[in-house]
Write an enzyme that holds these catalytic residues in place. Sequence first.
Site, PDB file in Angstrom:
ATOM      1  N   GLU A 262      47.762  25.079  19.435  1.00 50.05           N
ATOM      2  CA  GLU A 262      46.591  24.830  18.584  1.00 50.05           C
ATOM      3  C   GLU A 262      47.002  24.459  17.166  1.00 50.05           C
ATOM      4  OE1 GLU A 262      44.030  28.281  17.995  1.00 50.05           O
ATOM      5  OE2 GLU A 262      42.380  26.963  17.405  1.00 50.05           O
TER       6      GLU A 262
ATOM      7  N   ASP B  63      43.754  28.563  11.855  1.00 47.44           N
ATOM      8  CA  ASP B  63      43.653  28.969  13.261  1.00 47.44           C
ATOM      9  C   ASP B  63      44.764  28.253  14.042  1.00 47.44           C
ATOM     10  OD1 ASP B  63      42.843  29.738  15.781  1.00 47.44           O
ATOM     11  OD2 ASP B  63      40.962  28.598  15.763  1.00 47.44           O
TER      12      ASP B  63
HETATM   13  N1  GLY Z   1      41.279  31.980  17.614  1.00 42.46           N
HETATM   14  C1  GLY Z   1      40.050  31.591  18.147  1.00 42.46           C
HETATM   15  C2  GLY Z   1      40.065  30.212  18.583  1.00 42.46           C
HETATM   16  O1  GLY Z   1      41.110  29.623  18.738  1.00 42.46           O
HETATM   17  O2  GLY Z   1      39.053  29.595  18.753  1.00 42.46           O
HETATM   18 MN    MN Z   2      40.545  27.833  17.632  1.00 40.79          MN
HETATM   19 MN    MN Z   3      42.912  30.099  17.798  1.00 41.42          MN
END
Ligand code: GLY
Ligand code: MN
Ligand code: MN
Length: 435
Positions: free
Chosen positions: A403, A263
């Site tokens: 992220e 992610d």
């Molecule tokens: N892609 C979903 C999140 O970042 O939580």
């Molecule tokens: Mn996430």
């Molecule tokens: Mn994400």
Amino acid sequence: MKKQLLEFMKAIGEDAVAVIPAAREKTRSYDTEYKFRQDSDFYYLTGFPEPDAIAVISPSDQKAPYILFVRPRDPEMETWNGRREGVEGAVKNYGASQAYPIEEFEKRMPNLLNGKSKLYYRFGVDDKLDRLILQYLSIQRFRRLKTPYPPHTIIDPTLIIAEMRLHKTPEEIEIMRKSCEIAADAHILAMKSVKPGMSEAQVEAIIEYHFRMSGASGPAYNSIVGAGANATILHYVENSSILKDGDLILIDAGCEYKGYASDITRTFPINGRFTEAQREIYDVVLEVQLECIKATVAGVTVQQRQELSIELLTEGMKKLGLLRGNTKKLIKEKAYERYYMHGVGHYLGLDVHDAGRYFLDQQATLSRPFEPGMVLTVEPGIYVKPDDEQAPAKYRGIGVRIEDDVLVTEKGNEVLTSKVPKHPEEIEELMNSKK
Ligand code: GLY
Ligand code: MN
Ligand code: MN
């Protein structure tokens, strides 16, 4: 037998039986189905990849502690719809002590349940199986036969499995490393490929092409590709706009590799150079992200890390002129929520928002400290709506999130997605080196 299954058996104990169903196929339209995705808990315990299966786990049963009910081999069905493991494969390749055709589950269920006090079963996921089990148990209630009694206590196994899933084994960590590497390379490829005039859909295609080409089964969740003000919509998945010179693009995409999610979010300038205003917001988010990564270590709690992100982002928003006033008061009033409205991260594993409780107690008052073996995301962001008249005009329509996926270790942590550049100079260098 998977070591996860052995651990689960120990957890439920001798006087129990667990019934764990696989996911079912879901209709997409008329007579076509969505691509099948196994239920995460079922997959975690059994590794069995097919629909229409049920695992019955009875730790005290010497002969058959682990039974799989599966689709039987069927040459005609397999010609149309694909290969099946069948009962032979369930035993030979998935370690079941015994296996039967799924059609026999109903007939065999009484013998499997009776004689155990506790039934571990999760209601509310599989309607058909819910009904079958409930009907059987309710009929049994009124019977006075001199045969072994049916279970009288029904326990949801979700919590036991969730706690196991939260603590990753070395084997799981290796798979997650690979999932993160594939996603990281996809983001690098996107950074190198993006240019004004492309569509968000094309960028999505580049990312997902790389996923599939690298052995991932596909995206772990719907990829978010938001150019310009679309980046201020948190779960923007239309991905249909054209990329404009001078705008940023936010890509939140991760793959699923051997069932495990990555992610990653990166935000970068479509033309390869940040504007001053973009850079000002970006630098604030990056600084907060780096601090929150440092806080993703054993002993720090989920809540402490969330509060840290709020405090630092509130300070940053003040510096940018998005907020004014006393920091403590702004935090108390949740003023930051205008620009930062989500959590700083979540558990990651078989599901992108993975299993595991965030509190230690049933009342949800004691925030949980991180422990080695947990994998978490770190994803602060600032999103300024295009029509936000309170914000300085230069920031309107800018959304930035960064992220990464972080493994908590004995010594600190390891950023599994560190390969993708996130420092502005590195991003600009990568984007301009290929041109
Ligand atoms: N892609 C979903 C999140 O970042 O939580
Ligand atoms: Mn996430
Ligand atoms: Mn994400």
